[in-house]
Design an enzyme around this catalytic site. Structure first.
Site, PDB file in Angstrom:
ATOM      1  N   ALA A  48       0.791  -1.230   0.000  1.00 44.00           N
ATOM      2  CA  ALA A  48       0.000   0.000   0.000  1.00 44.00           C
ATOM      3  C   ALA A  48       0.833   1.296   0.000  1.00 44.00           C
ATOM      4  CB  ALA A  48      -0.980  -0.036   1.177  1.00 44.00           C
ATOM      5  N   ARG A  89      -5.246  -0.741  -9.464  1.00 47.76           N
ATOM      6  CA  ARG A  89      -5.596  -1.707  -8.410  1.00 47.76           C
ATOM      7  C   ARG A  89      -6.546  -0.996  -7.432  1.00 47.76           C
ATOM      8  NH1 ARG A  89      -0.912  -5.019  -5.598  1.00 47.76           N
ATOM      9  NH2 ARG A  89      -2.606  -6.492  -5.228  1.00 47.76           N
ATOM     10  N   ASP A 237      -4.034  -2.725   3.840  1.00 54.60           N
ATOM     11  CA  ASP A 237      -4.205  -1.989   2.588  1.00 54.60           C
ATOM     12  C   ASP A 237      -5.238  -0.877   2.723  1.00 54.60           C
ATOM     13  OD1 ASP A 237      -2.818  -4.490   1.502  1.00 54.60           O
ATOM     14  OD2 ASP A 237      -2.909  -3.091  -0.174  1.00 54.60           O
TER      15      ASP A 237
HETATM   16  O1  MRU Z   1      -1.002  -7.596  -3.239  1.00 54.05           O
HETATM   17  P1  MRU Z   1       0.059  -6.859  -2.471  1.00 54.05           P
HETATM   18  O2  MRU Z   1       1.369  -7.557  -2.446  1.00 54.05           O
HETATM   19  O3  MRU Z   1       0.156  -5.423  -2.924  1.00 54.05           O
HETATM   20  O4  MRU Z   1      -0.491  -6.842  -0.988  1.00 54.05           O
HETATM   21  C1  MRU Z   1       0.228  -6.123  -0.024  1.00 54.05           C
HETATM   22  C2  MRU Z   1      -0.251  -6.341   1.338  1.00 54.05           C
HETATM   23  O5  MRU Z   1      -1.239  -7.003   1.580  1.00 54.05           O
HETATM   24  C3  MRU Z   1       0.512  -5.642   2.427  1.00 54.05           C
HETATM   25  O6  MRU Z   1       0.440  -6.356   3.611  1.00 54.05           O
HETATM   26  C4  MRU Z   1      -0.099  -4.250   2.647  1.00 54.05           C
HETATM   27  O7  MRU Z   1      -0.129  -3.524   1.463  1.00 54.05           O
HETATM   28  C5  MRU Z   1       0.654  -3.488   3.678  1.00 54.05           C
HETATM   29  S1  MRU Z   1       2.230  -3.023   3.094  1.00 54.05           S
HETATM   30  C6  MRU Z   1       3.025  -2.095   4.250  1.00 54.05           C
END
Ligand code: MRU
Length: 346
Positions: A48, A89, A237
């Site tokens: 995120a 996304r 997220d």
């Molecule tokens: O699909 P992704 O790899 O973008 O998912 C990321 C996550 O679920 C992380 O845990 C979240 O973004 C927190 S990152 C500090």
């Protein structure tokens, strides 16, 4: 480990290609927003806070060479870029939060020359990056106070350096506890289907000399039952007004397991991940990704019949009543979440 997940370098966006890790450490240089969109969608850049930085820099990339002669013309180009990046996304709040900041800066300075507005847009994107670096360190500072000597922590996905600019949220807590001299161990869930835990978390923890053991997602219960896990810390997220938290698919199951085994379950996230417009987790948009991610072993070899139907949500929502506390850059938030979250925002 001194690396930057994303930065502005020589007039382009420089990112680490996370789809190539852990085999190859490779940078990608992004010169246009179509390439940026693909990098986000394919998860060359992900997590995120890193997506927030990508969105900010992406808007600047899109407008920096604008030939617009007046603000309405410029604003149209900016809006198109914002709309396009927003379609990459849907779940990470930080991406939309960054886009909103870019639009706000342009709007608030609409009477200035276009060249000046471009500069202010760049400054805002850079501010997002600097703020994230500081926020992650604050999360680490507050979170490390919860970690005791010899604790074993379980985490999922990658909420580390690679998901932020250079420190991490959930892993930032681990880095800080380790910097403070605490002896800790980490279990990393591999994180099906895109294996962020196996490919990224175990890679960066290894590089930072943190004792990490990789498990498949389904092994968490066995470890908890055996009394081997002291705490679970995951990133987020998007967090709703009431504290319901969306994170990588599988996070909710960990929280349920924690409740059963009486293990504290923490979410670590910056304030930029909170969505003040969304009341509960039910309203958080959950990305559904292509079936190929489940049917093929990292797009290389079939592991399921090509024609089988697939359900592939990338995130799930952990209800607030399963969360022991949310570790933020503004301190630790506990229940009642609705009241305490709005207090932090005030
Ligand atoms: O699909 P992704 O790899 O973008 O998912 C990321 C996550 O679920 C992380 O845990 C979240 O973004 C927190 S990152 C500090």
């Amino acid at each position: 480990m001194d690396i930057r997940t994303i930065e502005w370098k020589k007039n382009v966006i420089k990112i680490i290609d996370q789809t190539k890790l852990p085999l190859t450490f490779k940078y990608v240089y992004i010169k246009d927003i179509k390439t940026l969109w693909r990098a986000i969608r394919s998860m060359q850049i992900r997590g995120a806070p890193a997506l927030g930085a990508a969105a900010g820099l992406g808007v600047y990339l899109a407008v920096k060479d604008s030939q617009a002669k007046n603000f309405p013309e410029f604003k149209k180009e900016l809006d198109n870029a914002v709309y396009y990046i927003a379609s990459s996304r849907p779940t990470a709040r930080n991406l939309f939060w960054a886009l909103e900041r870019m639009v706000k800066v342009a709007r608030e300075n609409k009477d200035k020359p276009i060249s000046r507005i471009k500069k202010l847009i760049f400054n805002e994107a850079d501010k997002i990056i600097q703020e994230d670096r500081a926020a992650c360190r604050k999360i680490g500072y507050f979170g490390a106070k919860l970690i005791k000597e010899n604790n074993t922590i379980l985490t999922i996905c990658n909420a580390g350096i690679l998901a932020t600019i250079d420190y991490g949220t959930a892993l930032g807590v681990i880095y800080r506890a380790s910097e403070d001299g605490k002896k800790i161990k980490v279990f990393a869930c591999e994180t099906r289907p895109m294996l962020q835990g196996a490919r990224l978390t175990s890679w960066e923890l290894n590089k930072n000399n943190i004792d990490v053991t990789l498990i498949t997602d389904s092994m968490a219960a066995t470890l908890m039952k055996a009394g081997k896990i002291d705490k679970v810390i995951a990133g987020a997220d998007r967090i709703a007004q009431n504290g319901d938290s969306a994170n990588k698919i599988g996070t909710y199951s960990l929280a349920v397991l924690c409740r059963y085994h009486k293990i504290p379950f923490y979410i670590a996230a910056p304030i930029s991940t909170f969505d003040s417009k969304i009341k509960t987790g039910q309203d958080i948009p959950i990305e559904e990704r292509k079936g190929r991610e489940l049917k093929e072993l990292f797009f290389k070899q079939a592991i399921a019949p090509a024609q089988v139907k697939v359900f592939n949500p990338a995130f799930d929502v952990t209800p607030n009543n399963l969360i022991t506390a949310i570790i933020t850059d503004k301190g630790i938030i506990k229940a009642p979440y609705g009241k305490n979250i709005s207090r932090k925002f005030r």
